[in-house]
Scaffold this active site. Sequence first.
Site, short mmCIF file in Angstrom:
data_model
loop_
_atom_site.label_atom_id
_atom_site.label_comp_id
_atom_site.label_asym_id
_atom_site.label_seq_id
_atom_site.Cartn_x
_atom_site.Cartn_y
_atom_site.Cartn_z
N LYS A 91 0.84 -1.20 0.00
CA LYS A 91 0.00 0.00 0.00
C LYS A 91 0.88 1.25 0.00
O LYS A 91 1.90 1.30 0.69
CB LYS A 91 -0.91 -0.02 1.23
CG LYS A 91 -1.95 1.10 1.29
CD LYS A 91 -2.82 0.92 2.52
CE LYS A 91 -3.90 1.98 2.64
NZ LYS A 91 -4.74 1.79 3.84
N SER A 171 -9.49 1.48 2.97
CA SER A 171 -8.67 2.29 2.10
C SER A 171 -7.59 1.50 1.35
O SER A 171 -7.00 2.01 0.39
CB SER A 171 -7.98 3.40 2.92
OG SER A 171 -7.14 2.86 3.93
N SER A 195 -9.80 -0.96 6.95
CA SER A 195 -9.15 -0.76 5.66
C SER A 195 -8.37 -1.92 5.08
O SER A 195 -8.00 -1.89 3.91
CB SER A 195 -8.26 0.48 5.72
OG SER A 195 -9.05 1.63 5.91
#
Length: 487
Positions: A91, A171, A195
């Site tokens: 990420k 996310s 997330s």
Amino acid sequence: MLNMNEKVNSDQIIHLNKATIGEITRLVQERKVTCEQLVHHYFDNIEKQQALNAFIRTDKAAAIQQAQFWDQSIREGHACPALIGVLLAVKDNIHVAGFPNTAGTPALADFRPKTTAPVIQALTDQGAIIVGKAHMHELAFGVTGYNTAMHIDGVIGTRNVVNPSHIAGGSSSGSAVAVAAGMVPIAIGTDTGASVRLPSALNGCIGFRPTVGRYAQADITPISHTRDTAGPMAHCMADIILIDQLIAPSAQSIELSTRPIRLGINAYFWENLDEDVHEQAHTALQLLKTAAIEIIPVDMPDLAQLNQSISFPLVIYEGKYDLIAYLKHHEIELSLEALVEQISSPDVKHIFQQNILPEMIMDETGQSVPVQPFYQKAIQEAQPQLLALYQTTFENHQLDALIFPTSPIVAPLVDEQVSSIELFQTLIRNTDPGSNIGLPGLSLPIGLGKKSQLPVALEIDGLPHTDQQLLAIGQALEQIFSSLNDR
């Protein structure tokens, strides 16, 4: 062994798209495929599926260089590390030396950290090959993956693997999509309130949020030090367990008790489910009962009220000061105000301008008031009370975990309103309470909804520091749910 320039054959391609760590490392160790061939295979998958917006940046040349290093090591007769030949998506709020760390926002597009976050270094030390930085909701302040700042032409937001007209969740949207779409076998995201687990649930892979503090949080763009943690995503529980062991080594091996597993269900988590989630989740519950898992109804009074009094105050207060400290620590010559000025996604910009920068929150009457008193009350009163409620519930009912649908709804359609506060609250409703007290949580796929044909998942939450037991339970449940995921 295949010639270095040969491609992976068609049978192996089909196999590799959902291959586990064990399967990949065995192929490499048996000289049936090289690390470099694996890089070419997975990058072919990435390039064919660019419209999913899974990555902000990839670096094929760097991945090939990593692969060649490990191939040479094998030729020289060195022992193979645990993740030899395993490709990894990271990420884009987790530092990787050599890559920008944008956190999905324009103001950080040129920030290049000099070091790699410990949570990633632990994996690359064991042979993992980084393909690139995965897409995410801007600054991780959202759960849809609808990021207007960074995307390919004509496609805004990371898209759902099963149906790209739907959101991927967030996310850690790109991390989950990269795994579920066969672009990489494993990925690392971050989870503040949903997330890692939510995008895993909406795309059909496994996502694990460890107890806060289990994984080092250094070199990760923050939201809330009270709630933030990195977490892995993969196709199977054996891979999640191995990644966890490499990041947080433990000499202890957990074996489940010989007594039946006891899972609690509380009405808060099982109300207002959409039709597909309701039907698929109850089918999964029935499978558990048939497999002699004990499902125990439990009452948890004041759960919703306590959770509400913690969640937003923590993110608003810590969201400001943790980000300021991060910018200063990494010598990023940028004020928080200047960063906010460049935020692209309207939902993220709104929360920063209306809440985080001025340190304001809406009270019960709808008035905007200072957040600090709410934050202090959350830390000093509501958090300990919510943790005590969980502990008492587990103790009184001899529970091993709570079980509930990860998301009350399947992935919504993509549109400009998809990141509304109402949808945000719906999507995080079930994952949020455990996050607010640092619990470990594990999301497991349970097949596709009949009407939508979109993924549905169940989550199990344990008490803090019961991560290994929770993962062992997850492995048992994975076997029981296998018939749902084979349909």
